[in-house]
Motif scaffolding. Structure first.
Motif, PDB file in Angstrom:
ATOM      1  N   ARG A 176       0.847  -1.309   0.103  1.00 17.31           N
ATOM      2  CA  ARG A 176       0.079  -0.211  -0.047  1.00 17.31           C
ATOM      3  C   ARG A 176       0.917   1.261   0.079  1.00 17.31           C
ATOM      4  O   ARG A 176       1.005   1.893   1.044  1.00 17.31           O
ATOM      5  CB  ARG A 176      -0.946  -0.140   1.259  1.00 17.31           C
ATOM      6  N   PRO A 177       1.555   1.544  -1.262  1.00 15.84           N
ATOM      7  CA  PRO A 177       2.604   2.723  -1.065  1.00 15.84           C
ATOM      8  C   PRO A 177       2.065   3.918  -1.362  1.00 15.84           C
ATOM      9  O   PRO A 177       0.813   4.052  -1.746  1.00 15.84           O
ATOM     10  CB  PRO A 177       3.382   2.116  -2.380  1.00 15.84           C
ATOM     11  N   TYR A 178       2.774   4.979  -1.305  1.00 14.53           N
ATOM     12  CA  TYR A 178       2.368   6.156  -1.920  1.00 14.53           C
ATOM     13  C   TYR A 178       2.240   6.044  -3.184  1.00 14.53           C
ATOM     14  O   TYR A 178       2.706   5.409  -3.855  1.00 14.53           O
ATOM     15  CB  TYR A 178       3.307   7.482  -1.574  1.00 14.53           C
ATOM     16  N   LEU A 179       0.993   6.913  -3.730  1.00 11.18           N
ATOM     17  CA  LEU A 179       0.669   6.588  -5.275  1.00 11.18           C
ATOM     18  C   LEU A 179       0.315   8.388  -5.575  1.00 11.18           C
ATOM     19  O   LEU A 179      -0.498   8.862  -5.303  1.00 11.18           O
ATOM     20  CB  LEU A 179      -0.730   6.138  -5.253  1.00 11.18           C
ATOM     21  N   VAL A 180       1.309   8.631  -6.771  1.00 12.89           N
ATOM     22  CA  VAL A 180       1.261   9.772  -6.916  1.00 12.89           C
ATOM     23  C   VAL A 180       0.612   9.875  -8.513  1.00 12.89           C
ATOM     24  O   VAL A 180       0.968   8.860  -9.164  1.00 12.89           O
ATOM     25  CB  VAL A 180       2.725  10.505  -7.019  1.00 12.89           C
ATOM     26  N   THR A 181      -0.122  10.819  -8.875  1.00 13.11           N
ATOM     27  CA  THR A 181      -0.851  10.962 -10.034  1.00 13.11           C
ATOM     28  C   THR A 181      -0.237  12.082 -10.665  1.00 13.11           C
ATOM     29  O   THR A 181      -0.312  13.186 -10.286  1.00 13.11           O
ATOM     30  CB  THR A 181      -2.427  11.356 -10.092  1.00 13.11           C
ATOM     31  N   ILE A 182       0.569  11.860 -11.800  1.00  6.07           N
ATOM     32  CA  ILE A 182       1.259  13.005 -12.662  1.00  6.07           C
ATOM     33  C   ILE A 182       0.707  13.426 -14.132  1.00  6.07           C
ATOM     34  O   ILE A 182       0.159  12.400 -14.665  1.00  6.07           O
ATOM     35  CB  ILE A 182       2.763  12.358 -13.024  1.00  6.07           C
ATOM     36  N   VAL A 183       0.111  14.260 -14.015  1.00  3.56           N
ATOM     37  CA  VAL A 183      -0.660  14.805 -15.043  1.00  3.56           C
ATOM     38  C   VAL A 183       0.252  16.068 -15.807  1.00  3.56           C
ATOM     39  O   VAL A 183       0.580  17.266 -15.473  1.00  3.56           O
ATOM     40  CB  VAL A 183      -1.896  15.856 -14.679  1.00  3.56           C
ATOM     41  N   ASP A 184       0.662  15.580 -17.082  1.00  3.13           N
ATOM     42  CA  ASP A 184       1.557  16.454 -17.991  1.00  3.13           C
ATOM     43  C   ASP A 184       0.640  16.964 -18.774  1.00  3.13           C
ATOM     44  O   ASP A 184      -0.412  16.741 -19.151  1.00  3.13           O
ATOM     45  CB  ASP A 184       2.535  15.438 -18.749  1.00  3.13           C
ATOM     46  N   GLU A 185       1.122  18.482 -19.113  1.00  3.50           N
ATOM     47  CA  GLU A 185       0.524  19.112 -20.096  1.00  3.50           C
ATOM     48  C   GLU A 185      -1.240  19.400 -19.670  1.00  3.50           C
ATOM     49  O   GLU A 185      -1.988  19.082 -20.182  1.00  3.50           O
ATOM     50  CB  GLU A 185       0.349  19.052 -21.557  1.00  3.50           C
ATOM     51  N   MET A 186      -1.216  19.829 -18.270  1.00  6.38           N
ATOM     52  CA  MET A 186      -2.635  19.580 -17.821  1.00  6.38           C
ATOM     53  C   MET A 186      -3.562  20.513 -18.331  1.00  6.38           C
ATOM     54  O   MET A 186      -4.900  20.246 -18.378  1.00  6.38           O
ATOM     55  CB  MET A 186      -2.401  20.398 -16.262  1.00  6.38           C
ATOM     56  N   ALA A 187      -3.343  21.677 -19.212  1.00  2.00           N
ATOM     57  CA  ALA A 187      -4.266  22.478 -20.164  1.00  2.00           C
ATOM     58  C   ALA A 187      -5.055  21.756 -21.037  1.00  2.00           C
ATOM     59  O   ALA A 187      -6.004  21.901 -21.401  1.00  2.00           O
ATOM     60  CB  ALA A 187      -3.566  23.719 -20.594  1.00  2.00           C
ATOM     61  N   GLN A 188      -4.178  20.392 -21.417  1.00  4.23           N
ATOM     62  CA  GLN A 188      -4.970  19.613 -22.672  1.00  4.23           C
ATOM     63  C   GLN A 188      -6.273  18.990 -21.771  1.00  4.23           C
ATOM     64  O   GLN A 188      -7.214  18.645 -22.524  1.00  4.23           O
ATOM     65  CB  GLN A 188      -4.141  18.665 -22.986  1.00  4.23           C
ATOM     66  N   LEU A 189      -6.123  18.637 -20.615  1.00  5.22           N
ATOM     67  CA  LEU A 189      -7.273  18.281 -19.792  1.00  5.22           C
ATOM     68  C   LEU A 189      -8.151  19.012 -18.885  1.00  5.22           C
ATOM     69  O   LEU A 189      -9.456  18.943 -18.966  1.00  5.22           O
ATOM     70  CB  LEU A 189      -6.818  17.082 -18.631  1.00  5.22           C
ATOM     71  N   LEU A 190      -7.681  20.188 -18.457  1.00  5.76           N
ATOM     72  CA  LEU A 190      -8.217  20.994 -17.357  1.00  5.76           C
ATOM     73  C   LEU A 190      -8.458  22.404 -18.282  1.00  5.76           C
ATOM     74  O   LEU A 190      -9.156  23.079 -17.536  1.00  5.76           O
ATOM     75  CB  LEU A 190      -7.315  21.166 -16.387  1.00  5.76           C
ATOM     76  N   GLY A 191      -7.986  22.589 -19.383  1.00  7.89           N
ATOM     77  CA  GLY A 191      -8.130  23.895 -20.215  1.00  7.89           C
ATOM     78  C   GLY A 191      -9.574  23.947 -20.550  1.00  7.89           C
ATOM     79  O   GLY A 191     -10.222  23.235 -20.755  1.00  7.89           O
ATOM     80  N   ASP A 192     -10.110  25.354 -21.033  1.00  8.91           N
ATOM     81  CA  ASP A 192     -11.449  25.445 -21.519  1.00  8.91           C
ATOM     82  C   ASP A 192     -11.963  24.903 -22.810  1.00  8.91           C
ATOM     83  O   ASP A 192     -12.782  24.777 -23.172  1.00  8.91           O
ATOM     84  CB  ASP A 192     -11.644  26.873 -21.443  1.00  8.91           C
ATOM     85  N   LYS A 193     -10.526  24.364 -23.382  1.00  9.48           N
ATOM     86  CA  LYS A 193     -10.798  23.791 -24.863  1.00  9.48           C
ATOM     87  C   LYS A 193     -11.152  22.237 -24.674  1.00  9.48           C
ATOM     88  O   LYS A 193     -11.131  21.419 -25.810  1.00  9.48           O
ATOM     89  CB  LYS A 193     -10.088  24.218 -25.793  1.00  9.48           C
ATOM     90  N   SER A 194     -10.871  21.579 -23.537  1.00  7.85           N
ATOM     91  CA  SER A 194     -10.625  20.189 -23.303  1.00  7.85           C
ATOM     92  C   SER A 194     -12.064  19.438 -23.360  1.00  7.85           C
ATOM     93  O   SER A 194     -13.076  19.983 -22.469  1.00  7.85           O
ATOM     94  CB  SER A 194     -10.095  19.747 -22.112  1.00  7.85           C
ATOM     95  N   PRO A 195     -12.514  18.521 -24.211  1.00  8.80           N
ATOM     96  CA  PRO A 195     -13.640  17.673 -24.083  1.00  8.80           C
ATOM     97  C   PRO A 195     -13.886  17.229 -22.576  1.00  8.80           C
ATOM     98  O   PRO A 195     -15.190  16.702 -22.317  1.00  8.80           O
ATOM     99  CB  PRO A 195     -13.623  17.000 -25.212  1.00  8.80           C
ATOM    100  N   HIS A 196     -12.926  16.882 -22.068  1.00  6.45           N
ATOM    101  CA  HIS A 196     -13.188  15.940 -20.544  1.00  6.45           C
ATOM    102  C   HIS A 196     -12.631  17.309 -19.411  1.00  6.45           C
ATOM    103  O   HIS A 196     -12.350  16.893 -18.527  1.00  6.45           O
ATOM    104  CB  HIS A 196     -11.967  15.085 -20.484  1.00  6.45           C
ATOM    105  N   ARG A 197     -13.119  18.241 -19.778  1.00  9.63           N
ATOM    106  CA  ARG A 197     -12.745  19.424 -18.628  1.00  9.63           C
ATOM    107  C   ARG A 197     -13.356  19.322 -17.450  1.00  9.63           C
ATOM    108  O   ARG A 197     -12.774  19.344 -16.339  1.00  9.63           O
ATOM    109  CB  ARG A 197     -12.957  20.732 -19.092  1.00  9.63           C
ATOM    110  N   ALA A 198     -14.655  18.807 -17.206  1.00  8.95           N
ATOM    111  CA  ALA A 198     -15.511  18.753 -16.104  1.00  8.95           C
ATOM    112  C   ALA A 198     -14.917  17.789 -15.617  1.00  8.95           C
ATOM    113  O   ALA A 198     -15.006  17.758 -14.242  1.00  8.95           O
ATOM    114  CB  ALA A 198     -17.039  18.900 -16.342  1.00  8.95           C
ATOM    115  N   GLU A 199     -14.846  16.494 -16.157  1.00  7.97           N
ATOM    116  CA  GLU A 199     -14.678  15.415 -15.382  1.00  7.97           C
ATOM    117  C   GLU A 199     -13.179  15.399 -14.943  1.00  7.97           C
ATOM    118  O   GLU A 199     -12.824  14.916 -13.651  1.00  7.97           O
ATOM    119  CB  GLU A 199     -14.604  13.947 -16.446  1.00  7.97           C
ATOM    120  N   ALA A 200     -12.218  15.906 -15.843  1.00 10.02           N
ATOM    121  CA  ALA A 200     -10.956  15.967 -15.262  1.00 10.02           C
ATOM    122  C   ALA A 200     -10.769  17.151 -13.918  1.00 10.02           C
ATOM    123  O   ALA A 200      -9.961  16.684 -12.932  1.00 10.02           O
ATOM    124  CB  ALA A 200      -9.895  16.612 -16.384  1.00 10.02           C
ATOM    125  N   ALA A 201     -11.373  17.916 -13.925  1.00  7.23           N
ATOM    126  CA  ALA A 201     -11.763  18.946 -12.798  1.00  7.23           C
ATOM    127  C   ALA A 201     -12.059  18.396 -11.589  1.00  7.23           C
ATOM    128  O   ALA A 201     -11.607  18.506 -10.407  1.00  7.23           O
ATOM    129  CB  ALA A 201     -12.414  20.269 -13.177  1.00  7.23           C
TER     130      ALA A 201
END
Length: 753
Positions: A480-505
């Motif tokens: 049961r280790p520490y588990l890090v989630t690395i999100v590269d180029e976060m704007a591609q998922l969290l930016g206003d043009k991302s189709p997955h913005r609401a779910e990613a946020a």
């Protein structure tokens, strides 16, 4: 050079006869109070003792320097008060002590005060000895005033008579008083405020009367203090009726003196001048800096400057006629003090390769070194806090700033410390080494949101498991280790043009607000830090940006809506880091006969700031590829998650807002958990949840959390947390810590009923 001292002012009394009379009153007052008060009736004695409290307060404020020079100048006899700060305080205290003793204990009390020293050792003896000692010290300290010649009996005052001054500071002030600022001095009324003194030098501010210039010269000071005029520096002061003075008492080293004097003078002339970028400041303690090959010094606020205001390095570099990469001003915990460095060549110009993966092993506090700072200090980031949980990280920098290399260093740091990695890369396989170190990697836009869905499912499982086990803190194990989630180029998922913005946020907010206590930090990496590139969610910004480490490399100068940087970044603008190391010599006309000097990139240069640390320019280790530095056989996985074998199926099931249109029967749910709620938990539910995590499993004591911890763990505003906790206490759902304000917990089982 010099060390900070309490400001001392050499200001003589305007009328020597008045000063002598005041000195006689100071000496006689304690004895008169002891002799007269016992014979007064009770009411008169009490009135006298109460009346004497006022002089004690005035004397205390005067001795502490709380009475301004302007106020003392306006008060009748203010010049005497300024010159008699310590004797006046001792006299008033001794007088009030005698009056209070007589009022409370009458003649027996006065007898004990006057003759108690004969009963030593005893309490009465100690008090009597202290009273006589204070009274005698008043007379001793005023001996020169009482023995001085009357006005007009001599054409000029003689050098101070009697024993040598009590200290070197007193000697400096007395010589200035007698020969420069005194009535018969070279520059009457031009007083000295001594701000620093050491065995090798002293410095201060010369103050003339308002509206009049300072006329003290280096030659005058040289003659009074018997030092060469070249050792005396007089420069511009904080206002037109003042000048700064620095006097060396020993000969400066031949190779150091001119350099130091030139730098201090340059600072006062170009930086600290009126209209300069840091007015009301000066340098102290200039010394060679082995780490940079240049010099380092303290930037100190002047006496009339409350706190330093640090401008951007571009402005300071312009004032000092250098480049932003060759100067540094770092804030300290003291608002009146900062660290200044000036270099001929930056030590960060030569990038240093990663010495080896063992360099990235965390210390007992969870810190790892990602590179070196300008001062030679390690540039550290905290991966986890053994007591406070995992720490989030934000990495920002434009293309070519070294962002990918830093992300690779971070991933390798997690790997060598046994942390499992979930990697979301919406651009595709832009960092294959991080992909190879990850337990699960989603490369591509749809695959990246799938990686986030998997991380969210593991988070839900750990929350439910923690509640079932009633665990207080996350304790990592190999399964049961520490588990890090690395999100590269976060704007591609969290930016206003991302189709997955609401779910990613929705997922990133859950990880940012709840993941720390579950051993699940999040690393967000992007080019800019605008709020609209972070899901337009202030809770994401606050939890990640202010709840962990910031790694800021060269950024985009056009990001006008960049989130506010912490106070540690005052005067620092990462957008002003140039793309290349190069000098400031530019040819006006192109000459084809001169070979081009190919510049070197500044990738990896930026700032790392962790909790309670100051911002210092640093350069990360150079790591072109992590291949060969990590062991594929030791890639950690979250073995505690029962759905790990179904991870690919879990990654395609929408969660949060995106789950509304999905088949709810297809959603994966932990075996011990109920279906996820359809709406965001209320503030009360969040607070009760974190308090429940703190509950003692044995039910023997209340597990308390402070309001700051509750606010941090729930991502609820502080005001809402305060109001909700107060209401829960009234309803009997929570209890306050009776011994520590601001702490709350759940009631014990026997009191909950």
């Amino acid at each position: 050079m010099t060390t900070p001292q309490t400001a001392h002012t050499a200001t003589p009394a305007a009328n020597p006869a008045t000063e002598r009379r005041f000195a006689v009153a100071e000496i006689a007052a304690p004895l008169l109070a002891a002799g007269v008060t016992p014979f007064l009736d009770a009411q008169a004695a009490g009135t006298l003792a109460t009346f004497l409290a006022a002089p004690v307060l005035v004397a205390g404020a005067n001795a502490a320097g709380m009475l301004s020079d302007r106020l003392l100048d306006d008060l009748p006899g203010g010049d005497v008060l300024r010159a008699h700060r310590r004797p006046f305080l001792m006299s008033t205290v001794a007088t009030a002590t005698a009056a209070a003793t007589a009022t409370l204990n009458g003649m027996p009390g006065i007898d004990a005060l006057l003759a108690g020293w004969m009963t030593m050792p005893s309490l009465a003896g100690l008090v009597s000895t202290a009273w006589w000692g204070t009274t005698g010290l008043v007379a001793f300290s005023l001996r020169r005033v009482l023995s001085s010649a009357k006005p007009g009996t001599a054409a000029a005052p003689a050098a101070p008579a009697g024993p040598a001054p009590d200290s070197p500071v007193d000697k400096v002030l007395q010589l200035w008083d007698a020969h420069i600022s005194g009535e018969y001095g070279a520059c009457p009324g031009q007083n000295l405020i001594l701000t620093g003194h050491s065995p090798v030098a002293w410095e201060g501010v010369i103050e003339a009367a308002p509206g009049r210039p300072v006329t003290v010269t280096a030659a005058t000071v040289s003659g009074v203090y018997r030092v060469p005029a070249a050792w005396v520096d007089i420069t511009d002061g904080p206002h037109d009726s003042s000048r700064r003075i620095h006097v060396r008492l020993t000969a400066p080293a031949e190779q150091d003196g001119p350099q130091y004097s030139a730098l201090e003078a340059l600072w006062l002339q170009r930086v600290a001048r009126k209209g300069g970028c840091m007015p009301g400041t000066h340098l102290e303690g200039v010394t060679p800096d082995p780490a940079t090959g240049g010099v380092a010094a303290w930037v100190m606020a002047d006496e009339d400057t409350d706190a330093l205001t640090v401008p951007d390095l571009y402005t300071i570099a312009g004032a000092l006629r250098t480049t932003p990469l060759l100067v540094s001003v770092e804030r300290t915990g003291n608002p009146r003090k900062a660290i200044f460095r000036m270099m001929d060549r930056s030590p960060l110009e030569e990038g240093r390769p990663l010495p080896g993966p063992e360099t990235l092993l965390a210390n007992k506090g969870g810190f790892v070194q990602l590179g070196t700072g300008l001062s030679g200090k390690p540039a550290r980031v905290q991966l986890y806090d053994p007591e406070g949980g995992a720490r989030h990280v934000l990495v920002a920098g434009v293309t070519g700033s070294g962002k990918g290399g830093v992300l690779q260093l971070l991933a390798l740091s997690y790997h060598v410390n046994g942390v499992a990695i979930i990697y979301a890369d919406p651009k595709g396989s832009s960092n294959p080494d991080v992909e190879d170190m990850a337990a699960y990697a989603g490369c591509g836009l749809d695959e990246a949101i799938g990686a986030l869905r998997l991380a969210y499912s593991i988070l839900r499982h750990r929350i439910e498991e923690s509640r079932d086990l009633r665990a207080k803190n996350f304790v990592p194990t190999p399964e049961r280790p520490y588990l890090v989630t690395i999100v590269d180029e976060m704007a591609q998922l969290l930016g206003d043009k991302s189709p997955h913005r609401a779910e990613a946020a929705f997922i990133v907010l859950a990880l940012a607000s709840l993941g720390r206590s579950m051993g699940m930090p999040v690393v967000l990496c992007g080019q800019i830090m605008n709020l609209d590139q972070m899901g337009s969610n202030t809770a994401i910004r606050d939890n990640v940006f202010y709840g962990g480490a910031l790694i800021l490399l060269r950024s985009d100068s056009a990001q006008a809506d960049r989130v506010d940087l912490p106070r540690a970044f005052d005067g620092i603008d990462p957008s002003q880091i140039p793309a290349y190391w190069k000098g400031d010599e530019e040819n006006l006309i192109y000459d084809p006969s001169v070979p081009e000097d190919d510049p070197r990139r500044t990738f990896g240069v930026g700032y790392v700031v962790g909790p309670d640390e100051r911002a210092e320019m640093m350069r990360a280790w150079i790591l072109e590829s992590a291949a060969g530095h990590f062991d594929p056989a030791k890639v950690a996985v979250p073995g505690d998650f029962p759905g790990w074998g179904e991870r690919d199926a879990i990654a395609v099931i929408p969660v949060g807002p995106a789950a509304e249109d999905a088949d709810s029967a297809a959603a994966w749910t932990p075996a011990s958990a109920s279906p996820a709620p359809a709406k965001e938990p209320t503030a009360e539910e969040k607070i009760l949840a974190v308090l429940d995590e703190r509950r003692d499993p044995m039910g023997l004591e209340v597990g308390y959390l402070h309001l700051d911890q509750i606010t941090d763990m729930t991502a609820v505003t502080r005001k809402t947390v305060e109001n909700t906790c107060s209401r829960l206490v009234r309803e009997g759902k929570a209890v306050r810590n009776p011994s520590t304000p601001g702490e709350y917990g759940l009631p014990l089982p026997d009191t909950a009923e």
